[in-house]
Enzyme design. Sequence first.
Site, mmCIF file in Angstrom:
data_model
loop_
_atom_site.group_PDB
_atom_site.id
_atom_site.type_symbol
_atom_site.label_atom_id
_atom_site.label_comp_id
_atom_site.label_asym_id
_atom_site.label_seq_id
_atom_site.Cartn_x
_atom_site.Cartn_y
_atom_site.Cartn_z
ATOM 1 N N ASP A 23 0.806 -1.317 0.071
ATOM 2 C CA ASP A 23 0.008 -0.098 -0.078
ATOM 3 C C ASP A 23 0.848 1.347 -0.009
ATOM 4 O O ASP A 23 1.479 1.527 1.208
ATOM 5 C CB ASP A 23 -1.045 -0.078 1.148
ATOM 6 C CG ASP A 23 -1.623 1.136 1.535
ATOM 7 O OD1 ASP A 23 -1.870 1.914 0.298
ATOM 8 O OD2 ASP A 23 -2.008 1.564 2.621
ATOM 9 N N ASP A 27 -3.786 4.136 2.451
ATOM 10 C CA ASP A 27 -5.354 3.927 2.721
ATOM 11 C C ASP A 27 -5.539 2.601 3.161
ATOM 12 O O ASP A 27 -6.859 2.337 3.542
ATOM 13 C CB ASP A 27 -5.947 4.274 1.636
ATOM 14 C CG ASP A 27 -5.705 3.568 0.288
ATOM 15 O OD1 ASP A 27 -4.864 2.628 0.459
ATOM 16 O OD2 ASP A 27 -6.556 3.647 -0.736
ATOM 17 N N ASP A 31 -1.949 -1.275 -3.577
ATOM 18 C CA ASP A 31 -2.279 -0.381 -4.945
ATOM 19 C C ASP A 31 -1.152 -0.503 -6.015
ATOM 20 O O ASP A 31 0.024 -1.291 -5.591
ATOM 21 C CB ASP A 31 -2.257 1.158 -4.436
ATOM 22 C CG ASP A 31 -1.483 1.469 -3.719
ATOM 23 O OD1 ASP A 31 -0.008 1.188 -3.860
ATOM 24 O OD2 ASP A 31 -1.733 2.223 -2.672
ATOM 25 N N ASP A 201 -10.519 -15.149 -16.595
ATOM 26 C CA ASP A 201 -11.317 -15.344 -15.568
ATOM 27 C C ASP A 201 -12.660 -16.381 -15.788
ATOM 28 O O ASP A 201 -13.175 -15.884 -16.899
ATOM 29 C CB ASP A 201 -11.939 -14.176 -14.815
ATOM 30 C CG ASP A 201 -12.550 -14.417 -13.535
ATOM 31 O OD1 ASP A 201 -11.988 -14.826 -12.529
ATOM 32 O OD2 ASP A 201 -13.679 -13.867 -13.299
ATOM 33 N N GLU A 256 -8.446 -19.818 -16.358
ATOM 34 C CA GLU A 256 -9.107 -20.453 -15.295
ATOM 35 C C GLU A 256 -10.263 -21.059 -15.363
ATOM 36 O O GLU A 256 -11.349 -20.533 -15.682
ATOM 37 C CB GLU A 256 -9.454 -19.193 -14.223
ATOM 38 C CG GLU A 256 -9.722 -19.654 -12.818
ATOM 39 C CD GLU A 256 -10.823 -18.957 -12.236
ATOM 40 O OE1 GLU A 256 -11.231 -19.248 -10.930
ATOM 41 O OE2 GLU A 256 -11.834 -18.467 -12.847
HETATM 42 C C1 GLC Z 1 -12.832 -16.186 -10.336
HETATM 43 C C2 GLC Z 1 -12.060 -15.405 -9.472
HETATM 44 C C3 GLC Z 1 -12.580 -15.150 -8.243
HETATM 45 C C4 GLC Z 1 -14.038 -14.474 -8.756
HETATM 46 C C5 GLC Z 1 -14.919 -15.161 -9.789
HETATM 47 C C6 GLC Z 1 -15.858 -14.372 -10.258
HETATM 48 O O1 GLC Z 1 -12.908 -17.521 -10.028
HETATM 49 O O2 GLC Z 1 -10.889 -15.982 -9.132
HETATM 50 O O3 GLC Z 1 -12.009 -14.550 -7.261
HETATM 51 O O4 GLC Z 1 -14.867 -14.187 -7.337
HETATM 52 O O5 GLC Z 1 -14.023 -15.570 -10.759
HETATM 53 O O6 GLC Z 1 -15.205 -13.395 -11.147
#
Ligand code: GLC
Length: 524
Positions: A23, A27, A31, A201, A256
């Site tokens: 940080d 705050d 960041d 994602d 992912e």
């Molecule tokens: C993926 C991310 C997770 C998020 C989800 C929805 O699994 O790693 O953190 O909550 O997608 O975007």
Amino acid sequence: MTPAPPWWRHAVIYQVYVRSFGDADGDGTGDLAGVRQRLPYLAELGVDALWLNPFYRSPMVDGGYDVADYCDVDPLFGTLADIDGLIADAHAAGLRIIVDLVPNHTSSAHPWFVEALASPPGSPARERYVFRDGRDGGPPNDWASVFGGPAWSQAPDGQWYLHLFDAGQPDLNWAQPVVHAEFERILRYWLDRGVDGFRVDVAHGLVKAEGLPDLGGYQSGLGDATYFDQEGVHEIYRAWRRLLDGYPGDRMAVAEAWVSPAARIARYTRQDELHQAFNFEFLKTPLAAEPMRGVIDESLNASGEVGAPTTWVLGNHDTVRPVTRYGDGPTGLARARAAALLMLALPGSAYIYQGEELGLAEVLDLPEEVLQDPVWRRSGHTRRGRDGARVPMPWDGDGPPYGFSPNGAAPWLPQPAEWEALTVAAQTGQTGSTLELYRHALRLRREHPALALGEGQLHWLPDPPPDVLLFARSSAAGAELICAVNLGSHPVQATWPGNLLIASAPVSAGVLPPDTAAWWSITA
Ligand code: GLC
């Protein structure tokens, strides 16, 4: 001479959860400037690339996975100048940058969704999302949100919209060409700014089953919902691959995709699709010799079939930290250290989630009032969620904020008192510390000819002692590295040749204690 393989086939990639790394502005929230300041730490650790969790404009309903503007930095994390500076400094330090791309859903604050709500049913603005009329006074089907509760919420005019995650994360409709065009624009935007890759994602979620069929009471959970992994997603990644290939410099993308088995995951990494997919099968496998050997073979075979590198991952911001998963306390730590040496000796690419190199455990006793993960709220306070893996990094000092914030501001999640001995400063130069273990292992991985380019075969050695994983890696020139991992409850005597290079716990007179991994070198 064969050309060196592209970097992503053997890279060690360090996951920076930006909110909890450093940080700079005081705050209490990490960041981009904080990451930038800490780049020398990451370069010295010896990783090849960073994956930054989302830092885009967001109401932060789900830690930034609810994106309101994909092409701007949230003021909480800094400015576009900060990300440009971070990319430039990382590159100067020899580190690549992978950014998160969230294509399954936007934030409900995204201008498209705001417009959709203001537009009538059936309008083009609504068609960018998944709006449906309800059924029998309730939602259009029985789908549950991964975070708990129904996957549908109602617009003020009574129509329902789909959200596989939080109500603040409406799912996009990938049947619409305009959605494809928009994400190709976003990819180009960040590629033009110099990023080296994307972490995609929910890569298995973009396309929904035709007709949105009921699941028949099936309860979804992160990772196994049957409405994921539809055939149509692959066409999207083929288009993205073509786009990435149009840029110089080996740009890459990692999926992912919480799908099983390994052969299903590998489909995301066919030659004309994405470059990598996270190997969550490895993460989910119990740390015992037989299942581990099985998952390693299965992963290598499945990725080998499609010509992709395997990845290895022990944790991330969504999962319980390995120290805790493997038993917590000293045993959990010993086993997590052994797992790290195992992972770093395997062929392919490896991911390290921030704090693993410090041996941090999951913070299990966060007070309820500080929990921020939407899972806590949406599960009706029955699942505490993922905050315990997201507690800010301890850098130095003898109490919170452990150097995380410059002026002693309280971090967004409280850090435990027992982290004093686990700070970067406390572990630096300490023989036997987890940080020095990682630094040493990463250096050996770069320098040892049997590991350096990640591509060498893995050979299981015959007749390992019970409960021991025993394999060799070899370079084309004949140098060998032997890795042994004792996952049983008795010490074992090393009967294999080689010079001991590194061990996750002291090895004397060739005796490998329980919950210990070590590497031996046989140079050609
Ligand atoms: C993926 C991310 C997770 C998020 C989800 C929805 O699994 O790693 O953190 O909550 O997608 O975007």
